[in-house]
Structures are given as C-alpha cells and as structure tokens.
Write an enzyme that holds these catalytic residues in place. Structure first.
Site, PDB file in Angstrom:
ATOM      1  N   SER A   7       0.845  -1.201   0.000  1.00 32.40           N
ATOM      2  CA  SER A   7       0.000   0.000   0.000  1.00 32.40           C
ATOM      3  C   SER A   7       0.879   1.250   0.000  1.00 32.40           C
ATOM      4  O   SER A   7       1.768   1.403   0.833  1.00 32.40           O
ATOM      5  CB  SER A   7      -0.898   0.015   1.241  1.00 32.40           C
ATOM      6  OG  SER A   7      -1.473   1.301   1.384  1.00 32.40           O
ATOM      7  N   HIS A  32      -0.722  -1.833  -4.001  1.00 37.74           N
ATOM      8  CA  HIS A  32      -2.074  -1.645  -3.459  1.00 37.74           C
ATOM      9  C   HIS A  32      -2.407  -0.154  -3.442  1.00 37.74           C
ATOM     10  O   HIS A  32      -1.670   0.660  -2.882  1.00 37.74           O
ATOM     11  CB  HIS A  32      -2.106  -2.231  -2.047  1.00 37.74           C
ATOM     12  CG  HIS A  32      -3.441  -2.248  -1.392  1.00 37.74           C
ATOM     13  ND1 HIS A  32      -4.368  -3.261  -1.568  1.00 37.74           N
ATOM     14  CD2 HIS A  32      -4.018  -1.381  -0.516  1.00 37.74           C
ATOM     15  CE1 HIS A  32      -5.440  -3.018  -0.831  1.00 37.74           C
ATOM     16  NE2 HIS A  32      -5.261  -1.876  -0.194  1.00 37.74           N
ATOM     17  N   ASP A  34      -5.267   2.611  -2.516  1.00 35.52           N
ATOM     18  CA  ASP A  34      -6.452   2.822  -1.690  1.00 35.52           C
ATOM     19  C   ASP A  34      -7.239   4.045  -2.141  1.00 35.52           C
ATOM     20  O   ASP A  34      -6.757   5.178  -2.005  1.00 35.52           O
ATOM     21  CB  ASP A  34      -6.018   3.036  -0.233  1.00 35.52           C
ATOM     22  CG  ASP A  34      -5.509   1.762   0.411  1.00 35.52           C
ATOM     23  OD1 ASP A  34      -6.268   0.774   0.446  1.00 35.52           O
ATOM     24  OD2 ASP A  34      -4.353   1.753   0.882  1.00 35.52           O
ATOM     25  N   MET A  36     -10.363   6.479  -1.559  1.00 35.58           N
ATOM     26  CA  MET A  36     -11.324   6.886  -0.522  1.00 35.58           C
ATOM     27  C   MET A  36     -12.071   8.124  -0.990  1.00 35.58           C
ATOM     28  O   MET A  36     -11.446   9.072  -1.482  1.00 35.58           O
ATOM     29  CB  MET A  36     -10.573   7.217   0.774  1.00 35.58           C
ATOM     30  CG  MET A  36      -9.716   6.074   1.266  1.00 35.58           C
ATOM     31  SD  MET A  36      -8.755   6.585   2.699  1.00 35.58           S
ATOM     32  CE  MET A  36      -7.792   5.105   2.992  1.00 35.58           C
ATOM     33  N   HIS A  65      -8.189  -0.854  -4.187  1.00 38.33           N
ATOM     34  CA  HIS A  65      -9.120  -1.089  -3.081  1.00 38.33           C
ATOM     35  C   HIS A  65     -10.060   0.111  -3.007  1.00 38.33           C
ATOM     36  O   HIS A  65      -9.653   1.198  -2.613  1.00 38.33           O
ATOM     37  CB  HIS A  65      -8.279  -1.258  -1.802  1.00 38.33           C
ATOM     38  CG  HIS A  65      -9.068  -1.412  -0.544  1.00 38.33           C
ATOM     39  ND1 HIS A  65      -8.483  -1.336   0.707  1.00 38.33           N
ATOM     40  CD2 HIS A  65     -10.384  -1.651  -0.318  1.00 38.33           C
ATOM     41  CE1 HIS A  65      -9.398  -1.507   1.639  1.00 38.33           C
ATOM     42  NE2 HIS A  65     -10.570  -1.695   1.045  1.00 38.33           N
ATOM     43  N   MET A  67     -12.718   2.180  -1.428  1.00 40.05           N
ATOM     44  CA  MET A  67     -13.482   2.495  -0.215  1.00 40.05           C
ATOM     45  C   MET A  67     -14.384   3.661  -0.580  1.00 40.05           C
ATOM     46  O   MET A  67     -14.168   4.817  -0.165  1.00 40.05           O
ATOM     47  CB  MET A  67     -12.510   2.846   0.923  1.00 40.05           C
ATOM     48  CG  MET A  67     -11.830   1.614   1.499  1.00 40.05           C
ATOM     49  SD  MET A  67     -10.358   2.018   2.471  1.00 40.05           S
ATOM     50  CE  MET A  67      -9.143   2.077   1.167  1.00 40.05           C
ATOM     51  N   MET A 139     -10.550  -6.886   6.172  1.00 38.18           N
ATOM     52  CA  MET A 139      -9.862  -5.731   6.771  1.00 38.18           C
ATOM     53  C   MET A 139      -9.453  -6.070   8.206  1.00 38.18           C
ATOM     54  O   MET A 139     -10.273  -6.537   9.000  1.00 38.18           O
ATOM     55  CB  MET A 139     -10.776  -4.508   6.784  1.00 38.18           C
ATOM     56  CG  MET A 139     -11.076  -3.898   5.417  1.00 38.18           C
ATOM     57  SD  MET A 139      -9.621  -3.336   4.522  1.00 38.18           S
ATOM     58  CE  MET A 139      -8.985  -2.040   5.599  1.00 38.18           C
ATOM     59  N   ASP A 177      -5.610  -6.669   5.150  1.00 37.19           N
ATOM     60  CA  ASP A 177      -5.138  -5.298   4.933  1.00 37.19           C
ATOM     61  C   ASP A 177      -5.288  -4.511   6.222  1.00 37.19           C
ATOM     62  O   ASP A 177      -6.398  -4.375   6.738  1.00 37.19           O
ATOM     63  CB  ASP A 177      -6.001  -4.685   3.813  1.00 37.19           C
ATOM     64  CG  ASP A 177      -5.585  -3.280   3.431  1.00 37.19           C
ATOM     65  OD1 ASP A 177      -4.519  -2.821   3.868  1.00 37.19           O
ATOM     66  OD2 ASP A 177      -6.362  -2.647   2.676  1.00 37.19           O
TER      67      ASP A 177
HETATM   68  C1  DX5 Z   1      -6.698   1.330   5.186  1.00 34.39           C
HETATM   69  C2  DX5 Z   1      -6.093   0.925   3.865  1.00 34.39           C
HETATM   70  C3  DX5 Z   1      -4.826   0.126   3.994  1.00 34.39           C
HETATM   71  C4  DX5 Z   1      -3.684   0.865   4.612  1.00 34.39           C
HETATM   72  C5  DX5 Z   1      -2.634  -0.093   5.092  1.00 34.39           C
HETATM   73  O1  DX5 Z   1      -7.952   1.882   4.950  1.00 34.39           O
HETATM   74  O2  DX5 Z   1      -7.005   0.118   3.150  1.00 34.39           O
HETATM   75  O3  DX5 Z   1      -4.460  -0.399   2.733  1.00 34.39           O
HETATM   76  O4  DX5 Z   1      -3.081   1.760   3.718  1.00 34.39           O
HETATM   77  O5  DX5 Z   1      -1.658   0.602   5.765  1.00 34.39           O
HETATM   78  P1  DX5 Z   1      -0.826  -0.019   6.971  1.00 34.39           P
HETATM   79  O6  DX5 Z   1      -0.083  -1.212   6.440  1.00 34.39           O
HETATM   80  O7  DX5 Z   1       0.044   1.090   7.403  1.00 34.39           O
HETATM   81  O8  DX5 Z   1      -1.824  -0.436   8.035  1.00 34.39           O
HETATM   82 ZN    ZN Z   2      -6.338  -1.004   1.413  1.00 32.05          ZN
END
Ligand code: DX5
Ligand code: ZN
Length: 219
Positions: A7, A32, A34, A36, A65, A67, A139, A177
């Site tokens: 990520s 990865h 993310d 949002m 991913h 969200m 998660m 994750d």
């Molecule tokens: C959280 C994300 C994760 C996050 C993981 O909402 O989906 O992918 O970036 O980061 P670490 O490994 O720092 O928990």
């Molecule tokens: Zn993620």
C-alpha cells in the site's frame, strides 16, 4: 507462496515514480492503491488521474481497493485506468453481484472487501460468483487510514473463511489489509491468509526486499 501487495497510502506521494520503483525492487507481487471518497470513509485519498500516472511507472499489477459509497459506478473507469485487481466493500451501496459481474466484464480480478465489524455470513452467498484467483479482502483495521494497529479479533474470521474455502474447494485468495508487519503477518499466514497487504511497515523498512521476504515467512 504468500503474495504481497504494497500500500502506497502513506508513501511520499510527491515522488510517485520513485515509490513505484521501490515497490518493484522490493520483490512484491502487486501495488495496493487505496481509493477513498470522503463518504464511505471519512478521508479522501487519490483517484483516477493518479492511477493513470502510476500505470505508466510500473509493470506491477495494480491492486485497487475501493473504499467508496457506490463502487459499481466507477468499475469501468478504474479498469480502463489500469487496475488489474479491484476490490469493493460489501458495506457499500452498490449491488454486490452486479459489481462482481462488472469487474469480470472488464477482465479484472474481483475482490469483496469486508470491514472488521461485518460478519462473514454477508458474503457467503456471493462466493459462487467469484472466479479462480479472485479474492476476499478481510480488513484487519477500520478502513480509512494507514498506520493503525492490527485488530486481533479478525483472526477467527480469517480461520472461518479458510475453512469454508477449503471445504468448498474454491480457488480464491484471502487478502488481509491493515497493521501488517512481521508478527501479525505470521499470525495471518497461520490462520490461512495467502495475500498480505502492507503499507507503512514496508515503506518504512530499512530494506524493503528483506521485509517482503519476512512477510512471506522466508528467511
Ligand atoms: C486502510 C487501507 C490500507 C492501509 C494499510 O484503509 O485500506 O491499505 O493503507 O496501511 P498499513 O499497512 O500502514 O496499516
Ligand atoms: Zn487497502
């Protein structure tokens, strides 16, 4: 072999091409990404234009991913921007079966993401819609931020899902994750995870390649 997706949420985004190179050189299997939207989670990250830029910086599969509140609306656009894996949340507003069909229609691997407080029962009827190498993303932190602590309560859910997949002979991956570092990675592997996402731990590691091998349980 346990697969690793890195990520970049907490990476130095002013130097995206260098971040992508670092992820490649770590020997990880995917990057990865993310997404949002400020509605599904109380945070906003990055979206389509940044993904397109990233696509031209790396050959690694882009593991996106989502969200977001209504992922179905955006599947085609993220697929065209370069996603090779697309996960969406079962808690989102989109119809899950239609979203899986849309992901497959774009030739992309589908993942159903499940937040820590959501029970496994909600996704069991959907497993038959998934194809080989699709995945379930459990998660291990609340979605929305990196650098959170791993939620140990999710371990029984991982074991239960592994038992279901094995009993039904389904060739699907279990991805986790959030809060993944060497110790929590070992617990997840023991519980039946074969695809780990790790962000801040790998990005902050003095030697990311060694850290990736450690997460796989090698050396
Ligand atoms: C959280 C994300 C994760 C996050 C993981 O909402 O989906 O992918 O970036 O980061 P670490 O490994 O720092 O928990
Ligand atoms: Zn993620």
């Amino acid at each position: 072999m346990t697969m690793i997706s890195v990520s970049i949420l907490n990476a130095d985004l002013a130097h995206l091409a260098e971040v992508a190179k670092l992820v490649e050189e770590s020997g990880a299997d995917a990057l990865h990404y993310d997404v949002m939207d400020g509605c599904f989670v109380d945070n906003i990250s990055f979206g389509l234009p940044v993904l397109r830029s990233l696509r031209s910086c790396t050959e690694l599969p882009l593991d996106v991913h989502l969200m977001v509140q209504d992922p179905l609306r955006f599947i085609g656009r993220f697929a065209e921007a370069g996603a090779q894996m697309l996960s969406f949340h079962i808690e989102s507003q989109s119809d899950a079966a239609a979203t899986i069909r849309e992901i497959h229609a774009h030739g992309v691997r589908a993942g159903i993401a499940v937040s820590p407080d959501t029970s496994l029962e909600q996704i069991l009827p959907l497993l038959s819609l998934l194809e080989k190498d699709d995945f379930i993303l459990l998660m291990t932190v609340q979605p929305g931020w990196g650098k959170q602590s791993f939620l140990y309560d999710v371990l029984p859910k991982i074991k239960a899902l592994r038992a279901v997949l094995d009993a039904r002979g389904l060739p699907l991956h279990i991805q986790v994750d959030g809060g993944i570092q060497d110790v929590t990675a070992a617990l997840c592997r023991e519980a039946g995870v074969d695809y780990l996402v790790s962000g801040s731990y790998l990005m902050g590691a003095p030697c990311p390649a060694e850290a990736v091998r450690g997460l796989r349980g090698e050396g």
